[in-house]
Design a protein around this motif. Structure first.
Motif, PDB file in Angstrom:
ATOM      1  N   ARG A 203       0.821  -1.209   0.000  1.00  0.00           N
ATOM      2  CA  ARG A 203       0.000   0.000   0.000  1.00  0.00           C
ATOM      3  C   ARG A 203       0.854   1.258   0.000  1.00  0.00           C
ATOM      4  N   ASP A 204       1.878   1.287   0.847  1.00  0.00           N
ATOM      5  CA  ASP A 204       2.723   2.483   0.956  1.00  0.00           C
ATOM      6  C   ASP A 204       3.466   2.764  -0.354  1.00  0.00           C
ATOM      7  N   ALA A 205       3.981   1.701  -0.984  1.00  0.00           N
ATOM      8  CA  ALA A 205       4.708   1.876  -2.240  1.00  0.00           C
ATOM      9  C   ALA A 205       3.773   2.356  -3.353  1.00  0.00           C
ATOM     10  N   LEU A 206       2.571   1.798  -3.398  1.00  0.00           N
ATOM     11  CA  LEU A 206       1.625   2.193  -4.435  1.00  0.00           C
ATOM     12  C   LEU A 206       1.117   3.613  -4.216  1.00  0.00           C
ATOM     13  N   GLU A 207       0.963   3.997  -2.973  1.00  0.00           N
ATOM     14  CA  GLU A 207       0.543   5.377  -2.707  1.00  0.00           C
ATOM     15  C   GLU A 207       1.577   6.362  -3.251  1.00  0.00           C
ATOM     16  N   LYS A 208       2.848   6.071  -3.031  1.00  0.00           N
ATOM     17  CA  LYS A 208       3.904   6.945  -3.545  1.00  0.00           C
ATOM     18  C   LYS A 208       3.877   6.989  -5.070  1.00  0.00           C
ATOM     19  N   GLU A 209       3.660   5.829  -5.690  1.00  0.00           N
ATOM     20  CA  GLU A 209       3.637   5.798  -7.151  1.00  0.00           C
ATOM     21  C   GLU A 209       2.434   6.549  -7.702  1.00  0.00           C
ATOM     22  N   LEU A 210       1.287   6.387  -7.086  1.00  0.00           N
ATOM     23  CA  LEU A 210       0.105   7.114  -7.535  1.00  0.00           C
ATOM     24  C   LEU A 210       0.282   8.620  -7.365  1.00  0.00           C
ATOM     25  N   GLU A 211       0.919   9.011  -6.273  1.00  0.00           N
ATOM     26  CA  GLU A 211       1.174  10.434  -6.060  1.00  0.00           C
ATOM     27  C   GLU A 211       2.130  10.957  -7.128  1.00  0.00           C
ATOM     28  N   ARG A 212       3.142  10.175  -7.463  1.00  0.00           N
ATOM     29  CA  ARG A 212       4.107  10.583  -8.481  1.00  0.00           C
ATOM     30  C   ARG A 212       3.433  10.765  -9.841  1.00  0.00           C
ATOM     31  N   GLN A 213       2.448   9.914 -10.132  1.00  0.00           N
ATOM     32  CA  GLN A 213       1.749   9.997 -11.409  1.00  0.00           C
ATOM     33  C   GLN A 213       0.626  11.035 -11.403  1.00  0.00           C
ATOM     34  N   GLY A 214       0.352  11.639 -10.275  1.00  0.00           N
ATOM     35  CA  GLY A 214      -0.747  12.588 -10.200  1.00  0.00           C
ATOM     36  C   GLY A 214      -2.108  11.933 -10.122  1.00  0.00           C
ATOM     37  N   LYS A 215      -2.155  10.669  -9.670  1.00  0.00           N
ATOM     38  CA  LYS A 215      -3.409   9.912  -9.634  1.00  0.00           C
ATOM     39  C   LYS A 215      -3.889   9.582  -8.223  1.00  0.00           C
ATOM     40  N   LEU A 216      -3.197  10.066  -7.209  1.00  0.00           N
ATOM     41  CA  LEU A 216      -3.544   9.659  -5.853  1.00  0.00           C
ATOM     42  C   LEU A 216      -4.955  10.116  -5.478  1.00  0.00           C
ATOM     43  N   ASP A 217      -5.309  11.326  -5.840  1.00  0.00           N
ATOM     44  CA  ASP A 217      -6.662  11.789  -5.522  1.00  0.00           C
ATOM     45  C   ASP A 217      -7.707  10.965  -6.260  1.00  0.00           C
ATOM     46  N   TRP A 218      -7.391  10.552  -7.489  1.00  0.00           N
ATOM     47  CA  TRP A 218      -8.315   9.702  -8.224  1.00  0.00           C
ATOM     48  C   TRP A 218      -8.540   8.391  -7.457  1.00  0.00           C
ATOM     49  N   ALA A 219      -7.448   7.806  -7.005  1.00  0.00           N
ATOM     50  CA  ALA A 219      -7.545   6.546  -6.262  1.00  0.00           C
ATOM     51  C   ALA A 219      -8.360   6.735  -4.989  1.00  0.00           C
ATOM     52  N   ARG A 220      -8.132   7.815  -4.290  1.00  0.00           N
ATOM     53  CA  ARG A 220      -8.877   8.050  -3.049  1.00  0.00           C
ATOM     54  C   ARG A 220     -10.369   8.171  -3.317  1.00  0.00           C
ATOM     55  N   GLN A 221     -10.728   8.801  -4.426  1.00  0.00           N
ATOM     56  CA  GLN A 221     -12.149   8.879  -4.770  1.00  0.00           C
ATOM     57  C   GLN A 221     -12.722   7.491  -5.044  1.00  0.00           C
ATOM     58  N   GLU A 222     -11.957   6.655  -5.722  1.00  0.00           N
ATOM     59  CA  GLU A 222     -12.415   5.290  -6.002  1.00  0.00           C
ATOM     60  C   GLU A 222     -12.574   4.498  -4.709  1.00  0.00           C
ATOM     61  N   PHE A 223     -11.600   4.612  -3.826  1.00  0.00           N
ATOM     62  CA  PHE A 223     -11.663   3.877  -2.562  1.00  0.00           C
ATOM     63  C   PHE A 223     -12.857   4.327  -1.727  1.00  0.00           C
ATOM     64  N   ALA A 224     -13.100   5.633  -1.689  1.00  0.00           N
ATOM     65  CA  ALA A 224     -14.228   6.157  -0.914  1.00  0.00           C
ATOM     66  C   ALA A 224     -15.550   5.644  -1.474  1.00  0.00           C
ATOM     67  N   ALA A 225     -15.638   5.546  -2.802  1.00  0.00           N
ATOM     68  CA  ALA A 225     -16.859   5.037  -3.418  1.00  0.00           C
ATOM     69  C   ALA A 225     -17.103   3.577  -3.050  1.00  0.00           C
ATOM     70  N   ILE A 226     -16.044   2.781  -3.000  1.00  0.00           N
ATOM     71  CA  ILE A 226     -16.186   1.371  -2.612  1.00  0.00           C
ATOM     72  C   ILE A 226     -16.635   1.264  -1.163  1.00  0.00           C
ATOM     73  N   ALA A 227     -16.013   2.040  -0.293  1.00  0.00           N
ATOM     74  CA  ALA A 227     -16.348   1.970   1.133  1.00  0.00           C
ATOM     75  C   ALA A 227     -17.786   2.408   1.390  1.00  0.00           C
ATOM     76  N   ALA A 228     -18.281   3.352   0.610  1.00  0.00           N
ATOM     77  CA  ALA A 228     -19.618   3.901   0.836  1.00  0.00           C
ATOM     78  C   ALA A 228     -20.719   3.140   0.110  1.00  0.00           C
ATOM     79  N   ALA A 229     -20.353   2.218  -0.768  1.00  0.00           N
ATOM     80  CA  ALA A 229     -21.355   1.528  -1.586  1.00  0.00           C
ATOM     81  C   ALA A 229     -22.236   0.633  -0.721  1.00  0.00           C
ATOM     82  N   PRO A 230     -23.550   0.666  -0.918  1.00  0.00           N
ATOM     83  CA  PRO A 230     -24.437  -0.232  -0.165  1.00  0.00           C
ATOM     84  C   PRO A 230     -24.334  -1.647  -0.698  1.00  0.00           C
ATOM     85  N   PRO A 231     -24.840  -2.624   0.046  1.00  0.00           N
ATOM     86  CA  PRO A 231     -24.839  -3.999  -0.467  1.00  0.00           C
ATOM     87  C   PRO A 231     -25.652  -4.067  -1.755  1.00  0.00           C
ATOM     88  N   PRO A 232     -25.218  -4.862  -2.716  1.00  0.00           N
ATOM     89  CA  PRO A 232     -25.993  -4.974  -3.956  1.00  0.00           C
ATOM     90  C   PRO A 232     -27.337  -5.631  -3.687  1.00  0.00           C
TER      91      PRO A 232
END
Length: 432
Positions: A203-232
């Motif tokens: 996780r720590d290594a990927l966070e650094k790589e995502l930040e380097r690519q300018g995608k960390l905020d994108w990833a955080r939005q995706e993670f938040a959407a998964i955490a907030a999703a109701p059961p199907p």
């Protein structure tokens, strides 16, 4: 070109072969051979299987620090449903815990103890349903598989990611075993403990790589959407997903599939075994096509002979007979009610202009996804593109298209990236 496009372009050649995008970020050097990880750092912990041991784990993990690695093992293909048969956790200051959710079916106290903690999972959407059943649900998470996709890694399985990013080789031999087995063999427990051994490091290594690519905020939005999703919601008419259903043409045959599928499901649920071990999909389809008049004829069909007992054979025939006896008005309809657009293959006949919109939109999304070094389906869900192209806003503007994407569940970063493409595609198709 955005920052993310520039950084992705800079590493595109290096990620194509599966190597980590930036060796100095991840700690892997090209000359270093992967190291086999054979034992957990503190050894294999005892399996937690009673209330006292569980209370100690809850206390230890509440006192721990940093993110918590979480994994779950199911018995897919062996047992009915997708319940968890082993839960693994690791956190700094607490070490690794292996919990038997059969002996300890309520882990809500552990879930509450980790309520304000970031959970690190690999392919989170696979494990969250079974964790939810036992009282564990994160408020914040980091999905290492999804992070790998967004970062441009072509191989995102846990073993491949740990090897390519961290330089360690995980054991792969027990992923598909029957985790409902008790007691669990020591080699399986070692495998399970190693699955969370390096998850926070990854996780720590990927966070650094995502930040380097300018995608960390994108990833955080995706993670938040998964955490907030109701059961199907429960799937409507699950029997329609029987493998080989495309061979079924008549409504009476569909009724046979439904009756056999529902009978099999009741038996599998009662016996707690995988439905496929009770009766295969291929056998259900054969019976539906043949419409056998009696158990003897049914027993001659593929999938019903051999060790199928007389009593069970008659049970299957009773299901066939129920379908044969149904009045026409009660036979299932040939298709499910479709709320979205038709299948894309039908667009050219139904609405050629919509087909042109979709073709232009797909091509534009594919080009941008390639520039950003990520799968097109992670840039924007294909179903979202289809829905917007089938029923575009009355007036096509950046604001109206962005609102349509948002209404279909697209995250803010996706709206920002994709809206200009769709506006151009919708206008271009309208002008042709």
């Amino acid at each position: 070109m955005t920052d993310a496009q520039e950084t992705a372009a800079a590493i595109s050649l290096r990620t194509t072969g599966g190597a980590p995008p930036d060796d100095d970020v991840t700690g892997v050097t090209p000359e270093r051979d992967p190291v086999a990880l054979l034992e957990p750092r503190e050894g294999i912990p005892p399996v937690v299987a009673d209330a006292d041991a569980l209370a100690e784990v809850v206390s230890a993990f509440a006192r721990g620090s940093g993110p918590v690695a979480v994994d779950a093992e199911r018995a897919s293909g062996y047992r009915y449903g997708q319940r968890a048969y082993l839960v693994q956790l690791r956190r700094q200051g607490a070490g690794t815990a292996l919990i038997d959710p059969v002996a300890c079916p309520d882990l809500s106290a552990l879930g509450r103890a980790l309520d304000d903690t970031e959970w690190v999972l690999h392919a989170a959407t696979q494990d969250l349903p079974c964790l939810r059943e036992i009282g564990m649900l994160p408020t914040s998470l980091f999905d290492t598989e999804l992070a790998g996709r967004l970062a441009g890694f072509p191989r995102v399985g846990l073993g491949a990611m740990v090897e390519n990013v961290l330089g360690y080789v995980l054991e792969k031999g027990h992923s598909a075993v029957d985790w409902s087995t008790r007691p669990l063999p020591e080699p399986w427990l070692r495998y399970a403990a190693l699955d969370v051994e390096l998850l926070v490091d990854l996780r720590d290594a990927l966070e650094k790589e995502l930040e380097r690519q300018g995608k960390l905020d994108w990833a955080r939005q995706e993670f938040a959407a998964i955490a907030a999703a109701p059961p199907p919601p429960p799937r409507k008419d699950p029997w329609r997903r029987t493998s080989g259903m495309h061979k079924i043409r008549r409504r009476r045959q569909m009724a046979v599939v439904r009756e056999l599928w529902e009978t099999r499901d009741r038996i599998a649920r009662r016996r707690d075994v995988s439905p496929g071990k009770v009766l295969g999909d291929a056998a259900i389809v054969e019976a539906a096509l043949a419409l056998p008049a009696n158990a003897r004829a049914l027993g001659a069909l593929p999938g019903f002979g051999g060790r199928t007992g007389r009593g069970r054979l008659e049970q299957w025939q009773e299901a066939v007979d129920r379908a044969r006896a149904l009045p026409e008005a009660e036979l299932p309809q040939p298709g499910q009610t479709v709320t979205g657009p038709p299948p894309p293959r039908a667009w050219a006949d139904k609405d050629p202009v919509a087909a042109a919109r979709l073709s232009a939109a797909r091509a534009a999304v594919s080009r941008l996804a390639e520039e950003l070094a990520m799968p097109a389906e992670n840039l924007i869900a294909p179903d979202t593109v289809r829905r917007v192209c089938w029923e575009p806003p009355a007036v096509v503007t950046a604001e109206s298209v962005g609102a349509a994407l948002t209404a279909h569940g697209a995250r803010a970063w996706q709206v920002e990236q994709v809206t200009p493409l769709l506006v151009t595609a919708l206008h271009t198709a309208a002008e042709e």
